[in-house]
Design an enzyme around this catalytic site. Sequence first.
Site, short mmCIF file in Angstrom:
data_model
loop_
_atom_site.label_atom_id
_atom_site.label_comp_id
_atom_site.label_asym_id
_atom_site.label_seq_id
_atom_site.Cartn_x
_atom_site.Cartn_y
_atom_site.Cartn_z
N LYS A 39 0.98 -1.26 -0.06
CA LYS A 39 0.10 0.03 0.01
C LYS A 39 0.85 1.31 0.06
O LYS A 39 0.65 2.19 -0.83
CB LYS A 39 -0.73 0.05 1.23
CG LYS A 39 -2.42 0.36 0.73
CD LYS A 39 -3.13 0.42 2.24
CE LYS A 39 -4.40 -0.18 1.75
NZ LYS A 39 -5.38 0.00 2.87
N THR A 124 -13.49 4.69 14.90
CA THR A 124 -14.59 4.66 15.62
C THR A 124 -14.31 3.64 16.86
O THR A 124 -14.08 2.52 16.26
CB THR A 124 -15.78 4.16 14.61
OG1 THR A 124 -15.89 5.18 13.60
CG2 THR A 124 -16.90 4.51 15.61
N CYS A 283 -19.36 1.46 8.16
CA CYS A 283 -19.64 2.10 9.32
C CYS A 283 -20.94 1.76 10.20
O CYS A 283 -20.92 1.39 11.40
CB CYS A 283 -19.48 3.55 9.30
SG CYS A 283 -17.78 4.20 9.33
N LYS A 286 -21.52 -1.84 11.53
CA LYS A 286 -20.69 -2.00 12.58
C LYS A 286 -20.73 -1.27 13.88
O LYS A 286 -20.77 -1.62 14.74
CB LYS A 286 -19.35 -1.67 12.01
CG LYS A 286 -18.02 -1.99 13.02
CD LYS A 286 -16.86 -1.92 12.13
CE LYS A 286 -16.32 -0.26 11.69
NZ LYS A 286 -15.44 0.38 12.60
C1 UDX Z 1 -11.07 2.48 9.74
C2 UDX Z 1 -12.17 2.01 10.73
O1 UDX Z 1 -12.33 0.85 10.54
C3 UDX Z 1 -13.31 3.12 11.23
O2 UDX Z 1 -13.85 2.40 12.35
C4 UDX Z 1 -12.81 4.30 11.42
O3 UDX Z 1 -13.97 4.97 11.68
C5 UDX Z 1 -11.85 4.75 10.58
O4 UDX Z 1 -10.64 4.02 10.12
P1 UDX Z 1 -11.28 2.97 7.04
O5 UDX Z 1 -10.17 3.80 6.91
O6 UDX Z 1 -12.33 2.57 6.53
O7 UDX Z 1 -11.85 2.91 8.61
O8 UDX Z 1 -10.37 1.53 7.16
P2 UDX Z 1 -9.33 0.55 6.10
O9 UDX Z 1 -9.74 1.22 4.77
O10 UDX Z 1 -9.37 -0.68 6.49
O11 UDX Z 1 -8.05 1.24 6.61
C6 UDX Z 1 -7.21 0.88 7.60
C7 UDX Z 1 -5.80 1.09 7.45
O12 UDX Z 1 -4.93 0.72 8.42
C8 UDX Z 1 -5.19 -0.18 6.46
O13 UDX Z 1 -4.66 0.52 5.25
C9 UDX Z 1 -4.38 -0.74 7.39
O14 UDX Z 1 -3.44 -1.62 6.39
C10 UDX Z 1 -3.75 0.04 8.15
N1 UDX Z 1 -3.41 -0.59 9.34
C11 UDX Z 1 -4.12 -1.65 10.12
C12 UDX Z 1 -2.18 -0.30 9.86
O15 UDX Z 1 -1.59 0.47 9.55
N2 UDX Z 1 -1.77 -0.97 11.13
C13 UDX Z 1 -2.42 -1.78 11.82
O16 UDX Z 1 -1.98 -2.40 12.65
C14 UDX Z 1 -3.62 -2.35 11.18
C1 UDX Z 2 -21.18 7.09 7.38
C2 UDX Z 2 -21.39 8.62 8.09
O1 UDX Z 2 -22.34 9.44 7.23
C3 UDX Z 2 -20.28 9.24 8.29
O2 UDX Z 2 -20.63 10.56 8.86
C4 UDX Z 2 -19.52 8.11 9.02
O3 UDX Z 2 -18.71 8.80 9.83
C5 UDX Z 2 -18.96 7.10 8.29
O4 UDX Z 2 -20.33 6.33 8.07
P1 UDX Z 2 -21.02 6.35 4.55
O5 UDX Z 2 -20.88 4.98 5.38
O6 UDX Z 2 -19.78 6.60 3.93
O7 UDX Z 2 -20.61 7.48 5.94
O8 UDX Z 2 -22.16 6.43 4.05
P2 UDX Z 2 -23.50 7.23 4.25
O9 UDX Z 2 -23.75 8.26 2.97
O10 UDX Z 2 -23.76 7.65 5.58
O11 UDX Z 2 -24.60 6.02 3.74
C6 UDX Z 2 -24.45 4.74 4.45
C7 UDX Z 2 -25.44 3.84 4.18
O12 UDX Z 2 -26.92 4.29 3.90
C8 UDX Z 2 -25.12 3.55 2.59
O13 UDX Z 2 -25.59 2.05 2.34
C9 UDX Z 2 -26.48 4.42 2.12
O14 UDX Z 2 -27.09 3.94 0.66
C10 UDX Z 2 -27.61 4.36 3.08
N1 UDX Z 2 -28.51 5.35 3.03
C11 UDX Z 2 -28.03 6.80 3.27
C12 UDX Z 2 -29.65 5.16 2.74
O15 UDX Z 2 -30.24 3.76 2.52
N2 UDX Z 2 -30.85 6.24 2.83
C13 UDX Z 2 -30.21 7.49 3.14
O16 UDX Z 2 -31.22 8.64 3.17
C14 UDX Z 2 -28.80 7.92 3.36
#
Ligand code: UDX
Ligand code: UDX
Length: 473
Positions: A39, A124, A283, A286
Amino acid sequence: MSKNIPIAVVGSGYVGLVAAVCFAEIGHDVICVDNDERKVAALQGGDTLIHENYLPELLDRYRNSRVKFTTDLAHATREAQAIFIAVGTPQSETGDADLSYVEAVACEIARSIDSYKVIVEKSTVPVYTNEWIRRAIERNGVARNLFDVVSNPEFLREGTAVADFLHPDRIVVGADSERAAKVLGDIYAPLTTGEYYTQADLIPGVCSTDAPPALLNTSTKSAEIIKHASNAFLALKISFINAVSNLCEATDANVEQVARGIGLDSRIGPKFLRPGVGYGGSCFPKDVAAFRSVADQLGIDFNLLSEVEKINVQQKKRFLSKVRSALWTLRGKRLAVLGLAFKGETDDIRESPAIELVKMFIGEGCSISAYDPAAMKRTEEIMPASRHLRYTENAYSAAEDADALLILTDWAEFATLDLPKLQRVLRYPIVIDGRNLYDPTVMAESGFTYLSIGRPAAYPMRELASASANAHA
Ligand code: UDX
Ligand code: UDX
């Protein structure tokens, strides 16, 4: 002029990477750390890895200058004043968040602390995580006056994450020490003072010099709860409107009208009232489960959240029944599927309702031809093409010879399909729209049988005309 604060962001995923380039955009030097060497190499080479609006532009601007990528957390810790933890917090089997990555990162940071650092939870996490991080760092021999742990939750929606970061509704800083709160205040000062919005090449959005975002200072525990409570509340809004949409279907009412009618009440608000096939993503599912689990552990009855989850599961089953009601039997049917991502404008398929539905339809004996503008590569990695599943290069080749077209993700391009062309290629002109992207009247006039969520079914005008002519004959 705002200060340049040296920052480390640990985890270069959807959240960490966006935070890193946005911190650079507001004037800070950032070291972005990830333990995945491939990455890091890809990011150093200019690959953005994820589909996110404005990310390529910002990476281009700051890659290897104001934003550096590395696997070396010890070096990043020594260089930075604030270290943001944005590694994954996946759901464990019991529903609560698995914090082992956060703990591992905290311990590694502890081993390199040689001057005052602010360690920031961005991932989170459940309430009390802050205290656990603090204890883990102390256990590794770091003096209490050399660090603080604060909570600064993210509210970024994938697809609009960059604009959400730079034009936030609010910035929440949960800190139990003034010194740490001040560092976070300085980091966000370019936004909160409005200075960023005077920049010529700024990323556009809703904030401005006259209306900069507010920074809300809270205790760490309040900030942790704000994050879970926000996501749980938004998920609740979606499940609520989905339940209302079922009521509308049973009464021939129109959920769009109902959502507008309730959303105009400023106490309710119009957002997150779009009915569909249920919420997904990394999000909401979970975080609702984790928040429920936190409540359980504290002996607090929060069954409301179980109902939110139950409605979300049922919504997918109802969609399957809707398709069955249009096609009679499902075994052997060819279905065109538009959308695999959990929502439009992202390539993310984590907890995608579209993927779950594809699996359910294959389980019913259907064969699927699927198209998504950005999420096919990721989907193929977990569901390779087979006798039952084919990936196509556009919406029309997916629709070719299909018994019905299903819309499962709200990509903007799915809302502007060439309807006459679609009708020509489909075997039967049936569209079942899980995202309400079309006006039922327009679809009927264009010759489609059109079923959507919480709105009366629409049938081709020709069919209706001949039915009524027969009735008068
Ligand atoms: C993550 C969390 O899942 C979410 O709960 C939070 O709100 C924001 O961070 P996201 O960025 O979507 O969300 O996760 P992901 O795309 O899986 O990225 C996590 C990264 O951390 C990966 O690139 C992974 O390689 C890295 N990682 C994981 C580390 O660098 N060290 C570790 O020990 C574990
Ligand atoms: C969410 C939160 O919005 C953001 O603030 C947080 O910190 C990370 O999680 P994200 O998961 O990127 O963001 O997408 P979001 O736009 O919130 O949609 C989540 C899910 O709800 C999607 O599957 C979307 O299609 C669905 N959704 C959203 C609906 O079904 N109806 C709606 O009116 C809005």
